[in-house]
Write a protein that holds these residues in place. Structure first.
Motif, PDB file in Angstrom:
ATOM      1  N   ILE A   1      44.501  43.622  28.242  1.00  0.00           N
ATOM      2  CA  ILE A   1      43.657  43.189  29.357  1.00  0.00           C
ATOM      3  C   ILE A   1      43.120  44.394  30.108  1.00  0.00           C
ATOM      4  N   ALA A   2      43.922  45.434  30.278  1.00  0.00           N
ATOM      5  CA  ALA A   2      43.482  46.630  31.008  1.00  0.00           C
ATOM      6  C   ALA A   2      42.237  47.254  30.385  1.00  0.00           C
ATOM      7  N   ASP A   3      42.075  47.109  29.078  1.00  0.00           N
ATOM      8  CA  ASP A   3      40.911  47.688  28.381  1.00  0.00           C
ATOM      9  C   ASP A   3      39.599  46.999  28.752  1.00  0.00           C
ATOM     10  N   LEU A   4      39.668  45.838  29.393  1.00  0.00           N
ATOM     11  CA  LEU A   4      38.463  45.036  29.655  1.00  0.00           C
ATOM     12  C   LEU A   4      37.759  45.410  30.954  1.00  0.00           C
ATOM     13  N   HIS A   5      38.335  46.323  31.713  1.00  0.00           N
ATOM     14  CA  HIS A   5      37.737  46.712  33.001  1.00  0.00           C
ATOM     15  C   HIS A   5      36.328  47.256  32.790  1.00  0.00           C
ATOM     16  N   ASN A   6      35.391  46.768  33.603  1.00  0.00           N
ATOM     17  CA  ASN A   6      33.983  47.196  33.560  1.00  0.00           C
ATOM     18  C   ASN A   6      33.285  46.850  32.245  1.00  0.00           C
TER      19      ASN A   6
ATOM     20  N   ALA B   1      40.885  39.344  37.172  1.00  0.00           N
ATOM     21  CA  ALA B   1      40.483  40.571  37.868  1.00  0.00           C
ATOM     22  C   ALA B   1      41.314  40.769  39.134  1.00  0.00           C
ATOM     23  N   LEU B   2      41.574  39.681  39.852  1.00  0.00           N
ATOM     24  CA  LEU B   2      42.409  39.750  41.050  1.00  0.00           C
ATOM     25  C   LEU B   2      43.797  40.264  40.701  1.00  0.00           C
ATOM     26  N   GLN B   3      44.366  39.738  39.627  1.00  0.00           N
ATOM     27  CA  GLN B   3      45.698  40.171  39.199  1.00  0.00           C
ATOM     28  C   GLN B   3      45.717  41.636  38.777  1.00  0.00           C
ATOM     29  N   GLN B   4      44.613  42.096  38.196  1.00  0.00           N
ATOM     30  CA  GLN B   4      44.533  43.477  37.713  1.00  0.00           C
ATOM     31  C   GLN B   4      44.152  44.470  38.806  1.00  0.00           C
ATOM     32  N   GLY B   5      43.735  43.961  39.966  1.00  0.00           N
ATOM     33  CA  GLY B   5      43.309  44.842  41.046  1.00  0.00           C
ATOM     34  C   GLY B   5      41.909  45.404  40.863  1.00  0.00           C
TER      35      GLY B   5
ATOM     36  N   PRO C   1      37.733  45.340  41.322  1.00  0.00           N
ATOM     37  CA  PRO C   1      36.751  44.794  42.266  1.00  0.00           C
ATOM     38  C   PRO C   1      36.010  43.615  41.627  1.00  0.00           C
ATOM     39  N   THR C   2      36.162  42.432  42.201  1.00  0.00           N
ATOM     40  CA  THR C   2      35.582  41.244  41.560  1.00  0.00           C
ATOM     41  C   THR C   2      34.055  41.217  41.664  1.00  0.00           C
ATOM     42  N   GLY C   3      33.502  41.984  42.601  1.00  0.00           N
ATOM     43  CA  GLY C   3      32.043  42.022  42.720  1.00  0.00           C
ATOM     44  C   GLY C   3      31.375  42.727  41.563  1.00  0.00           C
ATOM     45  N   ASP C   4      32.156  43.452  40.754  1.00  0.00           N
ATOM     46  CA  ASP C   4      31.591  44.202  39.627  1.00  0.00           C
ATOM     47  C   ASP C   4      31.628  43.442  38.306  1.00  0.00           C
ATOM     48  N   LEU C   5      32.174  42.215  38.305  1.00  0.00           N
ATOM     49  CA  LEU C   5      32.332  41.494  37.043  1.00  0.00           C
ATOM     50  C   LEU C   5      30.979  41.171  36.419  1.00  0.00           C
ATOM     51  N   GLN C   6      30.927  41.306  35.094  1.00  0.00           N
ATOM     52  CA  GLN C   6      29.702  41.021  34.345  1.00  0.00           C
ATOM     53  C   GLN C   6      29.985  39.923  33.312  1.00  0.00           C
ATOM     54  N   PHE C   7      29.005  39.003  33.157  1.00  0.00           N
ATOM     55  CA  PHE C   7      29.216  37.858  32.269  1.00  0.00           C
ATOM     56  C   PHE C   7      28.017  37.640  31.359  1.00  0.00           C
ATOM     57  N   LYS C   8      28.302  37.068  30.191  1.00  0.00           N
ATOM     58  CA  LYS C   8      27.250  36.606  29.279  1.00  0.00           C
ATOM     59  C   LYS C   8      27.557  35.162  28.922  1.00  0.00           C
ATOM     60  N   ILE C   9      26.568  34.281  29.078  1.00  0.00           N
ATOM     61  CA  ILE C   9      26.752  32.852  28.793  1.00  0.00           C
ATOM     62  C   ILE C   9      26.633  32.613  27.296  1.00  0.00           C
ATOM     63  N   ASN C  10      27.663  31.966  26.723  1.00  0.00           N
ATOM     64  CA  ASN C  10      27.676  31.700  25.279  1.00  0.00           C
ATOM     65  C   ASN C  10      27.845  30.218  24.931  1.00  0.00           C
ATOM     66  N   ASN C  11      27.797  29.350  25.924  1.00  0.00           N
ATOM     67  CA  ASN C  11      27.694  27.891  25.768  1.00  0.00           C
ATOM     68  C   ASN C  11      28.960  27.174  25.280  1.00  0.00           C
TER      69      ASN C  11
ATOM     70  N   ALA D   1      40.052  35.919  45.214  1.00  0.00           N
ATOM     71  CA  ALA D   1      39.435  36.490  44.014  1.00  0.00           C
ATOM     72  C   ALA D   1      37.955  36.809  44.209  1.00  0.00           C
ATOM     73  N   GLY D   2      37.391  36.377  45.328  1.00  0.00           N
ATOM     74  CA  GLY D   2      35.987  36.651  45.600  1.00  0.00           C
ATOM     75  C   GLY D   2      35.025  35.691  44.947  1.00  0.00           C
ATOM     76  N   PHE D   3      35.539  34.573  44.435  1.00  0.00           N
ATOM     77  CA  PHE D   3      34.665  33.616  43.747  1.00  0.00           C
ATOM     78  C   PHE D   3      34.003  32.646  44.719  1.00  0.00           C
ATOM     79  N   ILE D   4      34.653  32.373  45.860  1.00  0.00           N
ATOM     80  CA  ILE D   4      34.083  31.511  46.888  1.00  0.00           C
ATOM     81  C   ILE D   4      34.268  32.178  48.248  1.00  0.00           C
ATOM     82  N   THR D   5      33.485  31.719  49.224  1.00  0.00           N
ATOM     83  CA  THR D   5      33.584  32.230  50.588  1.00  0.00           C
ATOM     84  C   THR D   5      33.825  31.060  51.528  1.00  0.00           C
ATOM     85  N   ALA D   6      34.865  31.129  52.320  1.00  0.00           N
ATOM     86  CA  ALA D   6      35.188  30.037  53.246  1.00  0.00           C
ATOM     87  C   ALA D   6      34.203  30.015  54.409  1.00  0.00           C
ATOM     88  N   PRO D   7      33.854  28.827  54.896  1.00  0.00           N
ATOM     89  CA  PRO D   7      33.009  28.741  56.086  1.00  0.00           C
ATOM     90  C   PRO D   7      33.805  29.149  57.331  1.00  0.00           C
TER      91      PRO D   7
END
Length: 291
Positions: A96-101, A121-125, A127-137, A267-273
């Motif tokens: 899992i550590a190899d997956l950073h960035n 990402a939260l567990q690994q410490g 920054p969740t704002g840097d996560l990158q994704f590709k949609i594969n359906n 984890a930075g996925f949602i923001t509370a009101p």
């Protein structure tokens, strides 16, 4: 009314499938959503289904982000989901550590495959704002993406993807269990009538209780899953030792909603009101019993 029930065709769905076999379309029809919870939420929004049996975290995060296409109406699986972290058969990633960035594969934005990447990402410490994704359906697209190096890895339920590992198509480099019970039930607040929902949840509870019985876990469940999904008996037996179902499908523990929101916020996925989230806004209070 005949309810349109969206579901993912996985071993978790066995009690629902047993119910559907007996019902034969009289009170509900099943709509398969192979891409997972992101597709279920999309179909609820687009009037293609009335009810979704889906993963806890995307359902809760969807409402937290403003969706009005559904409310929570019940529980389906009370134990965590074990997400395998999966990479290509010849990829350079070995932990899992190899997956950073790197770029993670997801089925859809807002899916469990994405929310769990934030939890990882939260567990690994990281920054969740840097996560990158590709949609594969879907699972086929995800497997292909880790083997053509367009993504580094993806996350999916352990036993569902184990056949791909056993066939040598992918490798598992870790796992991340959900920090919450894994499956809830959601319904459109208008299209799914209260009476129809109450009948469905009451009857589903009888099938869930039967499936969850000690006797059926030893014999009938194994044979049903082997016949329906073709899994090896040793995998079925191992999974049955880890899974639990609710005593009442029309009840949700309040703590499940609160703790899921807390983890997703950290984890930075949602923001509370301002003032925090109100649990009542997440449920259809005419249907569900908050415990």
């Amino acid at each position: 009314m005949t309810l349109r029930i969206g579901y993912v065709r996985e071993h978790f769905s066995s009690p629902l499938l047993q119910f559907a076999d007996e019902d034969s379309g009289k009170t509900f029809t099943l709509v398969e959503c192979p891409s997972g919870t992101g597709q279920l939420i999309s179909r609820l929004t687009n009037d293609e289904i009335d009810v979704a049996i889906a993963l806890t975290d995307p359902l809760i995060s969807g409402i937290a982000k403003g969706s009005t296409a559904y409310k929570l109406v019940g529980s389906y699986v009370t134990t965590p989901l074990n997400w395998a972290v999966i990479t290509g058969k010849n990829s350079k990633y070995n932990s899992i550590a190899d997956l950073h960035n790197t770029t993670m594969g997801v089925s859809r934005l807002g899916s469990g495959s994405q929310t769990m990447a934030y939890v990882m990402a939260l567990q690994q410490g990281w920054p969740t704002g840097d996560l990158q994704f590709k949609i594969n359906n879907d699972i086929r697209g995800l497997v292909d993406s880790v083997n053509d190096d367009t993504t580094s890895a993806f996350m999916w339920e352990w036993f569902t993807t184990k056949p791909f590992r056993d066939a040598g198509e992918v490798r598992f480099i870790g796992s991340v269990p959900t920090p919450w019970p894994s499956w809830l039930i959601a319904a459109h607040p208008v299209r799914a009538s209260s009476d129809a929902l109450k009948r469905f949840l009451s009857k589903l509870t009888t099938y869930v209780r039967a499936f969850d019985s000690e006797e059926n876990r030893k014999t009938a469940n194994v044979e049903f899953i082997k016949y329906r999904f073709g899994y090896p008996e040793e995998d079925i037996t191992a999974w049955l030792k880890t899974v639990g179902y609710p005593d009442d499908c029309a009840a949700i523990p309040t703590i499940v909603i609160k703790e899921t929101l807390s983890v997703l916020e950290k984890a930075g996925f949602i923001t509370a009101p301002e003032g925090g989230f109100d649990v009542q806004q997440f449920v259809n209070t005419e249907i569900v019993k908050l415990t």
